[in-house]
Design an enzyme around this catalytic site. Structure first.
Site, mmCIF file in Angstrom:
data_model
loop_
_atom_site.group_PDB
_atom_site.id
_atom_site.type_symbol
_atom_site.label_atom_id
_atom_site.label_comp_id
_atom_site.label_asym_id
_atom_site.label_seq_id
_atom_site.Cartn_x
_atom_site.Cartn_y
_atom_site.Cartn_z
ATOM 1 C CB CYS A 130 -0.930 -0.011 1.210
ATOM 2 S SG CYS A 130 -1.897 1.491 1.397
ATOM 3 C CB CYS A 133 -0.653 2.418 3.918
ATOM 4 S SG CYS A 133 -2.275 1.866 3.386
ATOM 5 C CG ASP A 134 3.142 1.283 4.507
ATOM 6 O OD1 ASP A 134 2.642 1.720 5.556
ATOM 7 O OD2 ASP A 134 2.978 0.125 4.097
#
Length: 303
Positions: A130, A133-134
């Site tokens: 992701c 997300c990261d």
């Protein structure tokens, strides 16, 4: 006894819930974690009709709020058992058992893994599925994206907001992504493509330090020093609960007709979990709407 149970809280499930509740069906949705599915990891959606650009979380929040306004009940519970072959469909969770006249399977799909021991070991320590997300953890670092589809190109472009260099590793010599996303990636000076290449393993002691690569045409192996790797090589359907119960293809995708009917009366499937040509938010919501509409007709026929 509910009229309808929906398993899964992504766009397909929420669209089904909206249409079902608007039709006055007593409907419950069961989602293990939180609504949204894969869409919550999408930084920006540009091809959903009516929105020039909207983040995945913002869009799913609107869908959830709209469905709830019409009476959709959502429970965050883990499904541990199903009995859906009879007239009464039973769903057992870690908290209770639900019964309904019909059920819609909208459990979606999850990203595929490369399959290395260190991939699982370093998940969250250099291995990610992701980018949104990261990505922020890799400011001024070097990362790799594995894949050649839409998700891989979206991730690659997004990661250039943080990383100083993004390598795209693809096993073929051309991409599968849409032309718009390809053009954007090719024009980005921070992105470099490594063609005809697969990842053989991940290097590192406490986290990702590099990748071992193999050229599929020459069989030549090489190493690439990176601080992180984002894997975007496709999806696996979340259909384990119904394997051996409803018909699936060889990959586990649920087989339906154009009305979202499975081989079992009163059991429907919608969204990424079913076999289909295009897996996008717009097709998931269409699936959900059709499934709810046909489920209503099925329930009426019982009465």
């Amino acid at each position: 006894m509910y009229d309808l149970i929906i398993l899964g809280g992504g766009p397909a499930g929420l669209a089904a819930g909206l249409y079902a509740c608007r039709s006055k069906l007593d409907t419950v949705m069961i989602e293990q974690m939180y609504v949204g599915g894969q869409i919550v990891t999408t930084y920006e959606i540009e091809n959903y009709p009516g929105f020039d650009g909207i983040s995945g979380p913002d869009l799913i929040n609107k869908m959830e709020a709209q469905a709830k306004r019409y009476g959709l009940q959502i429970y965050n519970e883990e499904v541990v058992g199903l009995d859906i072959t009879g007239k009464v469909k039973k769903v057992t969770t870690n908290k209770k058992t639900y019964e309904a006249k019909a059920i819609i399977l909208a459990t979606g799909a999850t990203p595929k893994e490369l399959g290395f021991d260190k991939e699982r070991k370093f998940r969250g320590s250099g291995v990610s599925y992701c980018a949104t997300c990261d990505g922020a953890f890799y400011k001024d670092q070097v990362v790799a994206v594995v894949g050649g589809g839409d998700t891989a190109m979206e991730d690659s472009n997004y990661l250039t907001k943080f990383a100083k260099k993004v390598y795209v590793i693809h096993r073929r010599d051309k991409l599968r992504a849409s032309k718009t996303l390809q053009d954007r990636a090719f024009a980005n000076p921070k992105i470099e493509f490594i063609w005809d290449t697969v990842v053989k393993d991940i290097q590192g002691e406490y986290g990702v330090e590099g990748l071992i690569l193999k050229n599929v045409k020459t069989n030549e192996e090489s190493t690439l020093k990176v601080d992180g790797v984002f894997i975007a090589i496709g999806l696996s359907p979340n259909s384990d609960l119904v394997k051996g119960i409803v018909d699936t293809d060889e990959y586990g995708y649920i087989l339906t007709d154009e009305d979202m009917k499975t081989n079992i009366p009163g059991v429907f499937a919608a969204g990424d979990v079913r076999k289909k040509t295009l897996r996008q938010v717009v097709t998931a919501t269409a699936d959900g709407a059709i499934a709810a509409y046909v489920a209503e007709k099925y329930i009426d026929s019982l009465e």
